[in-house]
Design a protein around this motif. Structure first.
Motif, PDB file in Angstrom:
ATOM      1  N   LEU A   1     -37.654 -43.987 -55.891  1.00 12.41           N
ATOM      2  CA  LEU A   1     -36.918 -44.448 -54.838  1.00 12.41           C
ATOM      3  C   LEU A   1     -37.818 -44.779 -53.496  1.00 12.41           C
ATOM      4  O   LEU A   1     -38.647 -43.774 -53.361  1.00 12.41           O
ATOM      5  N   VAL A   2     -37.697 -45.876 -52.785  1.00 13.92           N
ATOM      6  CA  VAL A   2     -38.352 -46.085 -51.568  1.00 13.92           C
ATOM      7  C   VAL A   2     -37.572 -45.360 -50.503  1.00 13.92           C
ATOM      8  O   VAL A   2     -36.389 -45.938 -50.416  1.00 13.92           O
ATOM      9  N   MET A   3     -38.067 -44.253 -49.734  1.00 13.94           N
ATOM     10  CA  MET A   3     -37.200 -43.696 -48.909  1.00 13.94           C
ATOM     11  C   MET A   3     -37.916 -44.065 -47.587  1.00 13.94           C
ATOM     12  O   MET A   3     -38.955 -43.489 -47.392  1.00 13.94           O
ATOM     13  N   PRO A   4     -37.245 -44.772 -46.756  1.00 16.99           N
ATOM     14  CA  PRO A   4     -37.709 -44.961 -45.341  1.00 16.99           C
ATOM     15  C   PRO A   4     -37.494 -43.659 -44.451  1.00 16.99           C
ATOM     16  O   PRO A   4     -36.701 -42.848 -44.930  1.00 16.99           O
ATOM     17  N   GLY A   5     -37.934 -43.897 -43.251  1.00 18.51           N
ATOM     18  CA  GLY A   5     -37.685 -42.676 -42.233  1.00 18.51           C
ATOM     19  C   GLY A   5     -38.337 -41.350 -42.366  1.00 18.51           C
ATOM     20  O   GLY A   5     -37.798 -40.270 -41.919  1.00 18.51           O
ATOM     21  N   VAL A   6     -39.398 -41.343 -43.169  1.00 23.54           N
ATOM     22  CA  VAL A   6     -40.273 -40.129 -43.490  1.00 23.54           C
ATOM     23  C   VAL A   6     -41.421 -40.231 -42.792  1.00 23.54           C
ATOM     24  O   VAL A   6     -42.452 -41.061 -43.187  1.00 23.54           O
ATOM     25  N   PRO A   7     -41.782 -39.614 -41.596  1.00 23.43           N
ATOM     26  CA  PRO A   7     -42.923 -39.534 -40.958  1.00 23.43           C
ATOM     27  C   PRO A   7     -44.094 -39.252 -41.717  1.00 23.43           C
ATOM     28  O   PRO A   7     -43.890 -38.531 -42.632  1.00 23.43           O
ATOM     29  N   PRO A   8     -45.326 -40.005 -41.493  1.00 23.87           N
ATOM     30  CA  PRO A   8     -46.679 -39.776 -42.178  1.00 23.87           C
ATOM     31  C   PRO A   8     -46.931 -38.225 -42.504  1.00 23.87           C
ATOM     32  O   PRO A   8     -47.220 -37.711 -43.585  1.00 23.87           O
ATOM     33  N   ASP A   9     -46.834 -37.369 -41.373  1.00 23.86           N
ATOM     34  CA  ASP A   9     -47.272 -35.906 -41.377  1.00 23.86           C
ATOM     35  C   ASP A   9     -46.309 -35.374 -42.523  1.00 23.86           C
ATOM     36  O   ASP A   9     -46.719 -34.280 -43.160  1.00 23.86           O
ATOM     37  N   GLU A  10     -44.823 -35.682 -42.383  1.00 26.34           N
ATOM     38  CA  GLU A  10     -43.849 -35.035 -43.205  1.00 26.34           C
ATOM     39  C   GLU A  10     -44.220 -35.393 -44.502  1.00 26.34           C
ATOM     40  O   GLU A  10     -44.050 -34.636 -45.587  1.00 26.34           O
ATOM     41  N   ARG A  11     -44.347 -36.852 -44.660  1.00 28.37           N
ATOM     42  CA  ARG A  11     -44.835 -37.400 -46.252  1.00 28.37           C
ATOM     43  C   ARG A  11     -45.899 -36.655 -46.843  1.00 28.37           C
ATOM     44  O   ARG A  11     -45.986 -36.205 -47.937  1.00 28.37           O
ATOM     45  N   ASP A  12     -47.002 -36.297 -46.107  1.00 28.39           N
ATOM     46  CA  ASP A  12     -48.255 -35.803 -46.511  1.00 28.39           C
ATOM     47  C   ASP A  12     -47.587 -34.122 -46.940  1.00 28.39           C
ATOM     48  O   ASP A  12     -48.238 -33.738 -48.045  1.00 28.39           O
ATOM     49  N   MET A  13     -47.044 -33.583 -46.404  1.00 31.85           N
ATOM     50  CA  MET A  13     -46.676 -32.394 -46.521  1.00 31.85           C
ATOM     51  C   MET A  13     -45.719 -32.187 -47.788  1.00 31.85           C
ATOM     52  O   MET A  13     -45.886 -31.580 -48.811  1.00 31.85           O
ATOM     53  N   LEU A  14     -44.732 -33.294 -48.068  1.00 26.64           N
ATOM     54  CA  LEU A  14     -44.050 -33.569 -49.303  1.00 26.64           C
ATOM     55  C   LEU A  14     -45.007 -33.873 -50.549  1.00 26.64           C
ATOM     56  O   LEU A  14     -44.747 -33.044 -51.654  1.00 26.64           O
ATOM     57  N   VAL A  15     -45.917 -34.625 -50.410  1.00 34.08           N
ATOM     58  CA  VAL A  15     -46.917 -34.865 -51.352  1.00 34.08           C
ATOM     59  C   VAL A  15     -47.538 -33.846 -51.704  1.00 34.08           C
ATOM     60  O   VAL A  15     -47.763 -33.680 -52.835  1.00 34.08           O
ATOM     61  N   GLU A  16     -48.168 -33.054 -50.929  1.00 32.97           N
ATOM     62  CA  GLU A  16     -48.922 -31.958 -51.216  1.00 32.97           C
ATOM     63  C   GLU A  16     -48.160 -30.712 -52.051  1.00 32.97           C
ATOM     64  O   GLU A  16     -48.782 -30.206 -52.935  1.00 32.97           O
ATOM     65  N   SER A  17     -46.876 -30.494 -51.355  1.00 39.34           N
ATOM     66  CA  SER A  17     -45.924 -29.570 -51.991  1.00 39.34           C
ATOM     67  C   SER A  17     -45.788 -29.701 -53.488  1.00 39.34           C
ATOM     68  O   SER A  17     -45.164 -28.844 -54.190  1.00 39.34           O
ATOM     69  N   GLN A  18     -44.955 -31.162 -53.423  1.00 40.11           N
ATOM     70  CA  GLN A  18     -44.343 -31.546 -54.899  1.00 40.11           C
ATOM     71  C   GLN A  18     -44.991 -33.086 -55.378  1.00 40.11           C
ATOM     72  O   GLN A  18     -44.330 -34.025 -55.232  1.00 40.11           O
ATOM     73  N   PRO A  19     -46.233 -32.954 -55.727  1.00 39.61           N
ATOM     74  CA  PRO A  19     -46.833 -34.168 -56.175  1.00 39.61           C
ATOM     75  C   PRO A  19     -46.083 -34.848 -57.345  1.00 39.61           C
ATOM     76  O   PRO A  19     -46.282 -36.088 -57.397  1.00 39.61           O
ATOM     77  N   LYS A  20     -45.427 -34.301 -57.859  1.00 37.64           N
ATOM     78  CA  LYS A  20     -44.935 -34.670 -59.341  1.00 37.64           C
ATOM     79  C   LYS A  20     -43.581 -35.567 -58.606  1.00 37.64           C
ATOM     80  O   LYS A  20     -43.002 -36.522 -59.632  1.00 37.64           O
ATOM     81  N   VAL A  21     -43.024 -35.199 -57.716  1.00 44.13           N
ATOM     82  CA  VAL A  21     -41.764 -35.765 -57.258  1.00 44.13           C
ATOM     83  C   VAL A  21     -42.287 -36.714 -56.091  1.00 44.13           C
ATOM     84  O   VAL A  21     -41.572 -38.013 -56.186  1.00 44.13           O
ATOM     85  N   PHE A  22     -42.846 -36.421 -55.048  1.00 41.69           N
ATOM     86  CA  PHE A  22     -43.328 -37.318 -54.023  1.00 41.69           C
ATOM     87  C   PHE A  22     -44.711 -37.861 -54.146  1.00 41.69           C
ATOM     88  O   PHE A  22     -45.490 -37.341 -54.640  1.00 41.69           O
ATOM     89  N   TYR A  23     -44.658 -39.248 -53.733  1.00 39.23           N
ATOM     90  CA  TYR A  23     -45.989 -39.914 -53.561  1.00 39.23           C
ATOM     91  C   TYR A  23     -45.644 -40.899 -52.838  1.00 39.23           C
ATOM     92  O   TYR A  23     -44.775 -41.473 -52.441  1.00 39.23           O
ATOM     93  N   PHE A  24     -47.120 -41.929 -52.650  1.00 39.24           N
ATOM     94  CA  PHE A  24     -47.075 -42.809 -51.978  1.00 39.24           C
ATOM     95  C   PHE A  24     -48.176 -43.774 -52.481  1.00 39.24           C
ATOM     96  O   PHE A  24     -49.192 -43.341 -52.944  1.00 39.24           O
ATOM     97  N   THR A  25     -48.058 -45.166 -52.325  1.00 40.18           N
ATOM     98  CA  THR A  25     -49.292 -45.803 -52.663  1.00 40.18           C
ATOM     99  C   THR A  25     -49.767 -46.668 -51.363  1.00 40.18           C
ATOM    100  O   THR A  25     -49.196 -46.533 -50.341  1.00 40.18           O
ATOM    101  N   ASP A  26     -51.141 -47.128 -51.579  1.00 40.99           N
ATOM    102  CA  ASP A  26     -51.628 -47.921 -50.442  1.00 40.99           C
ATOM    103  C   ASP A  26     -50.734 -48.552 -49.561  1.00 40.99           C
ATOM    104  O   ASP A  26     -50.711 -48.904 -48.327  1.00 40.99           O
TER     105      ASP A  26
END
Length: 114
Positions: free
Chosen positions: A44-69
């Motif tokens: 799912l492409v989810m807009p509206g997630v600021p980079p700092d929050e995105r980084d926290m989500l990816v770090e805390s749940q890398p199997k669920v949240f990620y992003f590409t270049d």
């Protein structure tokens, strides 16, 4: 979760409608993208997630949240639906809906929930 699960959740909110974006199913609010299914059929492409929050989500749940270049410089996160739980995705989805929906729609929705 599946995109159908996401549709079921979001279509219960005012001003949400089915659409498409980049040739994939999407949900829109007043013609603006709420979310879209990525071409892989599971993300799912989810807009509206600021980079700092995105980084926290990816770090805390890398199997669920990620992003590409491709999404690195945008306030977006990718969510693996097959690994996600409703309790994790719904609050993000609802928060983004609130930023896109009209103030009146949000007030009306809050009044019915309260």
């Amino acid at each position: 979760m599946t995109f159908d699960d996401i549709r079921h959740i979001a279509l219960a909110w005012p001003e949400v409608e089915d659409g498409s974006s980049y040739g994939t199913p999407a949900l829109k609010v007043r013609k603006k993208m709420l979310v879209r299914l990525k071409e892989d059929g599971d993300s799912l492409v989810m807009p509206g997630v600021p980079p700092d929050e995105r980084d926290m989500l990816v770090e805390s749940q890398p199997k669920v949240f990620y992003f590409t270049d491709h999404y690195r410089d945008y306030p977006m996160v990718l969510i693996r639906l097959s690994k996600a739980r409703r309790s994790t995705v719904e609050p993000l989805l609802r928060r983004h809906w609130r930023t896109l929906a009209s103030k009146q729609a949000v007030r009306d929705y809050d009044a019915t929930v309260a």
